[in-house]
Design a protein around this motif. Structure first.
Motif, short mmCIF file in Angstrom:
data_model
loop_
_atom_site.label_atom_id
_atom_site.label_comp_id
_atom_site.label_asym_id
_atom_site.label_seq_id
_atom_site.Cartn_x
_atom_site.Cartn_y
_atom_site.Cartn_z
N GLN A 17 34.63 -66.05 -59.99
CA GLN A 17 35.35 -65.48 -58.85
C GLN A 17 36.58 -64.70 -59.31
N GLU A 18 37.27 -65.21 -60.34
CA GLU A 18 38.41 -64.48 -60.91
C GLU A 18 37.96 -63.16 -61.52
N VAL A 19 36.85 -63.19 -62.24
CA VAL A 19 36.30 -61.97 -62.84
C VAL A 19 35.98 -60.96 -61.76
N VAL A 20 35.34 -61.40 -60.70
CA VAL A 20 34.96 -60.49 -59.61
C VAL A 20 36.20 -59.90 -58.95
N ARG A 21 37.26 -60.68 -58.80
CA ARG A 21 38.51 -60.13 -58.26
C ARG A 21 39.03 -59.00 -59.15
N ASP A 22 38.97 -59.20 -60.47
CA ASP A 22 39.40 -58.16 -61.40
C ASP A 22 38.51 -56.92 -61.28
N VAL A 23 37.21 -57.13 -61.12
CA VAL A 23 36.29 -56.01 -60.92
C VAL A 23 36.69 -55.25 -59.67
N ASP A 24 36.95 -55.97 -58.61
CA ASP A 24 37.33 -55.35 -57.34
C ASP A 24 38.64 -54.57 -57.46
N GLN A 25 39.55 -55.05 -58.28
CA GLN A 25 40.85 -54.39 -58.48
C GLN A 25 40.78 -53.25 -59.49
N GLY A 26 39.64 -53.10 -60.17
CA GLY A 26 39.47 -52.01 -61.13
C GLY A 26 40.02 -52.28 -62.51
N SER A 27 40.37 -53.52 -62.82
CA SER A 27 40.89 -53.83 -64.15
C SER A 27 39.84 -54.43 -65.08
N ARG A 28 38.62 -54.58 -64.59
CA ARG A 28 37.55 -55.17 -65.39
C ARG A 28 36.22 -54.55 -64.99
N THR A 29 35.37 -54.39 -65.99
CA THR A 29 33.99 -53.97 -65.78
C THR A 29 33.10 -55.13 -66.18
N LEU A 30 32.10 -55.42 -65.39
CA LEU A 30 31.15 -56.49 -65.68
C LEU A 30 29.75 -55.89 -65.68
N LEU A 31 29.07 -56.01 -66.82
CA LEU A 31 27.69 -55.56 -66.93
C LEU A 31 26.78 -56.77 -67.00
N LEU A 32 25.64 -56.67 -66.33
CA LEU A 32 24.65 -57.73 -66.33
C LEU A 32 23.35 -57.22 -66.93
N ALA A 33 22.69 -58.07 -67.70
CA ALA A 33 21.34 -57.79 -68.19
C ALA A 33 20.40 -58.68 -67.41
N ARG A 34 19.34 -58.07 -66.93
CA ARG A 34 18.33 -58.83 -66.16
C ARG A 34 16.97 -58.69 -66.81
N ARG A 35 16.24 -59.73 -66.71
CA ARG A 35 14.83 -59.74 -67.09
C ARG A 35 14.10 -60.45 -65.96
N GLU A 36 13.04 -59.83 -65.51
CA GLU A 36 12.23 -60.41 -64.43
C GLU A 36 13.10 -60.76 -63.22
N GLY A 37 14.12 -59.94 -62.98
CA GLY A 37 14.99 -60.11 -61.83
C GLY A 37 16.07 -61.16 -61.96
N VAL A 38 16.16 -61.82 -63.11
CA VAL A 38 17.12 -62.90 -63.33
C VAL A 38 18.19 -62.43 -64.31
N VAL A 39 19.44 -62.80 -64.06
CA VAL A 39 20.53 -62.48 -64.98
C VAL A 39 20.35 -63.32 -66.24
N VAL A 40 20.19 -62.62 -67.39
CA VAL A 40 20.00 -63.31 -68.67
C VAL A 40 21.14 -63.03 -69.64
N GLY A 41 22.05 -62.12 -69.26
CA GLY A 41 23.17 -61.82 -70.13
C GLY A 41 24.24 -61.06 -69.39
N SER A 42 25.43 -61.05 -69.98
CA SER A 42 26.54 -60.30 -69.40
C SER A 42 27.54 -59.96 -70.48
N VAL A 43 28.37 -58.98 -70.18
CA VAL A 43 29.50 -58.63 -71.03
C VAL A 43 30.56 -58.00 -70.14
N GLN A 44 31.81 -58.16 -70.54
CA GLN A 44 32.92 -57.66 -69.74
C GLN A 44 33.78 -56.71 -70.55
N LEU A 45 34.44 -55.84 -69.84
CA LEU A 45 35.39 -54.91 -70.44
C LEU A 45 36.70 -55.07 -69.69
N GLY A 46 37.71 -55.61 -70.37
CA GLY A 46 39.03 -55.75 -69.79
C GLY A 46 39.81 -54.47 -70.04
#
Length: 171
Positions: A49-78
């Motif tokens: 939830q903290e990460v998503v707040r940062d995404v919403d404020q524009g101070s963080r990027t969150l990328l998700l990797a999906r396989r078969e529709g399921v989140v299997v990985g992520s990475v963030q950019l502060g």
């Protein structure tokens, strides 16, 4: 990998349980990413939830990797928001679920986060990773520059101290 997406804050509720599961899996596997055992679902949810707040404020990027529709990985950019640092960003918490490792997902996420950094006008990236773990070799193989190592920097989930390696890359 075509299954990598930049998460928007309003999309987060739909994937929050999958993000929680990803984080819990990483910590249970021994990843030194700021948490100790046991990691409760509530703590993991608060973190995302903290990460998503940062995404919403524009101070963080969150990328998700999906396989078969399921989140299997992520990475963030502060994204540094200080006037003297608008050219740099920190790559944070590269996670790949243990069931999906050794399939190129981490490398694909790293390539995608570099593209996201360029799109955000960033030219210098940096990160840290636990010494003597597979991620260290991967970053070296991907052309990241080793800046140095700090011994006894962080505790792993079981509480043991370990070193961390600092890497940087100009893009």
């Amino acid at each position: 990998m075509r299954d990598i997406q930049k998460l928007k804050a309003d999309e987060a509720p739909a994937v929050l349980p999958q993000l929680v599961a990803l984080l819990v899996d990483a910590v249970q596997d021994g990843a030194s990413i700021g948490f100790t055992l046991p990691l409760s679902t509530n703590s993991a949810e608060r973190y995302w939830q903290e990460v998503v707040r940062d995404v919403d404020q524009g101070s963080r990027t969150l990328l998700l990797a999906r396989r078969e529709g399921v989140v299997v990985g992520s990475v963030q950019l502060g994204l540094c928001t200080r006037p003297n640092g608008l050219h740099r960003a920190e790559v944070q918490k590269l996670l790949v679920h243990t069931r999906w490792r050794r399939q190129g997902i981490a490398r694909a996420l790293m390539a995608a986060i570099e593209q996201a950094a360029r799109a955000a006008g960033r030219s210098l990236l940096y990160l840290d990773t636990e010494s003597d773990r597979p991620a260290e070799a991967m970053y070296e193989q991907m052309g990241w520059n080793r800046a140095g190592e700090i011994p006894g920097y962080a505790a792993s989930p079981d509480g043991q101290l370990h070193g961390t390696v600092i890497f940087y890359r100009t893009i």
